[in-house]
Design an enzyme around this catalytic site. Sequence first.
Site, PDB file in Angstrom:
ATOM      1  CG  LEU A 352      -2.030  -1.042   1.273  1.00 14.58           C
ATOM      2  CD1 LEU A 352      -2.770  -0.963   2.606  1.00 14.58           C
ATOM      3  CD2 LEU A 352      -3.008  -0.873   0.126  1.00 14.58           C
ATOM      4  N   GLY A 353       2.021   1.214   0.614  1.00 15.16           N
ATOM      5  CA  GLY A 353       2.872   2.395   0.691  1.00 15.16           C
ATOM      6  C   GLY A 353       4.152   2.110   1.434  1.00 15.16           C
ATOM      7  N   GLY A 356       9.800   6.118   5.807  1.00 15.30           N
ATOM      8  CA  GLY A 356      10.888   5.911   6.740  1.00 15.30           C
ATOM      9  C   GLY A 356      10.547   4.906   7.819  1.00 15.30           C
ATOM     10  NE  ARG A 359       8.315  -3.232   1.255  1.00 15.26           N
ATOM     11  CZ  ARG A 359       8.728  -2.887   0.045  1.00 15.26           C
ATOM     12  NH1 ARG A 359       9.710  -1.991  -0.081  1.00 15.26           N
ATOM     13  NH2 ARG A 359       8.214  -3.425  -1.044  1.00 15.26           N
ATOM     14  CE  LYS A 375       4.132   2.261  11.070  1.00  9.68           C
ATOM     15  NZ  LYS A 375       3.690   3.332  11.979  1.00  9.68           N
ATOM     16  CG  ASP A 471       4.660  12.651  12.079  1.00 10.42           C
ATOM     17  OD1 ASP A 471       4.895  13.777  11.593  1.00 10.42           O
ATOM     18  OD2 ASP A 471       4.959  11.588  11.508  1.00 10.42           O
TER      19      ASP A 471
END
Length: 664
Positions: A352-353, A356, A359, A375, A471
């Site tokens: 999916l993406g 840092g 993945r 994740k 964040d």
Amino acid sequence: MMEAFYILFLLANNLLFSVCQNEFVFNGFAGANLTLDGIASITPNGLLRLTNDSIREKGHAFYPSPFHFHDSTNGKILSFSTMFVFGIISGFPDLNGHGIAFTISPTKDLSNALANQYLGLFNDTNNGNLSNHMFAVELDTIYSSEFGDMDDNHVGIDINSLKSYNSSTAGYYPDGQNYFKNISLTSRRAIQVWVDYDGKESRLSVTLSPLGISKPHRPSLSSIIDLSKLFLSSMYVGFSSSTGDVHTNHYILGWSFMLNGSATALDIGMLPALPFARSYGKSKTKAFPLWLIIVLCLVGPWIVFLIFVFIRRRISKYSELMEDWEMDFGSHRFSYKELYKATNGFKEKELLGTGGFGRVYKGMLCRLNLEIAVKKVSHDSKQGLKEFISEIASLGRLRHRNIVPLLGYCRRKGELFLVYAFMPNGSLDKYLHDPIKPVLDWGKRLGIIQGVASGLLYMHEEWEQVVIHRDIKASNVLLDSELNARLGDFGLARLYDHGTDPQTTCVVGTLGYLDPELARTGKASTVNDVFAFGAFMLEVACGKRPFELRARQEGLTLFEWVLETWEKGSLIHALDPRLGENYIFYDVILVMKLGLLRGHPVPSVRPSMCQVMKYLKKEVSLPEFLPNNMRRCNENVLRLMQCQGSENDTFSYASVSSAYSISR
């Protein structure tokens, strides 16, 4: 003859409802005549199953005939009483759907109602309308700050709205005792509920207890409510339930109701069992033939050796880590084998993406029929073990509809895995900056801003500890199937107790969202999230990233560009041009001014998340201020930081805050 006898037996043992039109009794629902819609069904063993393994769905079950609650002599509402037994079973021990509601409604058609936090009763336009004429007793298992929920395990009395008229933590008062004993609505055990209305005193009482315990004399919740204007001439009684991102089965085991009297007690011995209560019979063993025993003795050692080698390799492939600290967290731990199969071996086509942190892969848990996002983080990545533990400790215990649900985790060798509910529409960042994606209209953008604000309010002020995200940015805001905002990625989050000071920490975050105050003090606090959220609001409204470059490669923050645009003319000129004329002028100005105010260089001037929600809901007016005051204050702060920052660690904001003051 036998067929007729069977029908009579079924009615006598499974339905047992009275011939009186003012009452009924269902000891199980096999063959019951109920009006069902949505995903509601009756299981073969007689359970009323309001929801199944589907996510973000609703289910309803109503008694088919209406009741007349008004007393023809005086116009008041007749007394009524109902008793039912329910059970909630989720695929995860700490996550679940949105609960069950017993409802008295003027209609059996609730097709326009929404699932998720609306419990299948209302939608975002009619919630709170007096024209609903809807009464409900909710058994709510998800905290929703927009409805003023007290926690994620409560019973509430709802009048035309999911903002409860009165509510209490789920539990009961044991007879002969002077204390309140909590009950977990999601304990996977059967729970009894009594709802009694005294028409003479206009008193409504709700009583809970575990199955097998007699009805306590003291109710769990009691209120004086005049229902005479709420109820129409005829009303239907029934149940409503809904699921969210986690599939949850909501069951009703039995149900009785009586108008102008006390509901008949259910026969516990006749109620169907919840599906997790299984019985196992004794296995029968058969003797092995003699020749088979001889063969096994000869080749057995070789078979054992081969099995040992196979198992050892298998264990090595799926080996995991388990340490003492993991016992302190309640999040569900998945096996690596299950995640490996769910993601097809973490194949590239499921990616999916990347970033840092590692993945993210899409997966499907077949046994739960649930889409997930996994994740995958390496120990040597920017987000390592320390951040991984932080995410489990924070997000794993947060329960809010605007926060991405963490379903569980896994550890294996040098790899860490976090398992989330899959958000089908991905990150907000793509919708704002990817030209291929459709343009979000202003209504959706405002809803996203309000959703993230609600999540932050819960983290900063309403949860048991203060959670600082550290964040906040568009790429960390995910969108579910209905484009509702879900704040995610808590890998940099920090927790501390209410009323205490945060500890000194390293400066982390993303350029454009970082608060200059954090760099000066080194202490992360809620004001840093406030600053980042201000940048986020401007980004959503303007369609520009918080940090952009001019043609001459000079750094230009979005905050400065919006301020400059305002000074030159109107804030509306900073609005994302892709919106055209489809926006509400007052709302755009409110969002942009609030974004500027939350990015103010003086932390004490920034409004808290509670104040922000009041501004966004238009409960209070935003204080007036001018762009030149904001710019002058910003320049003074930077000048003081440059002059005094190298000489001492602290300085006063008194001289700069005087140039910009508001009344609260």
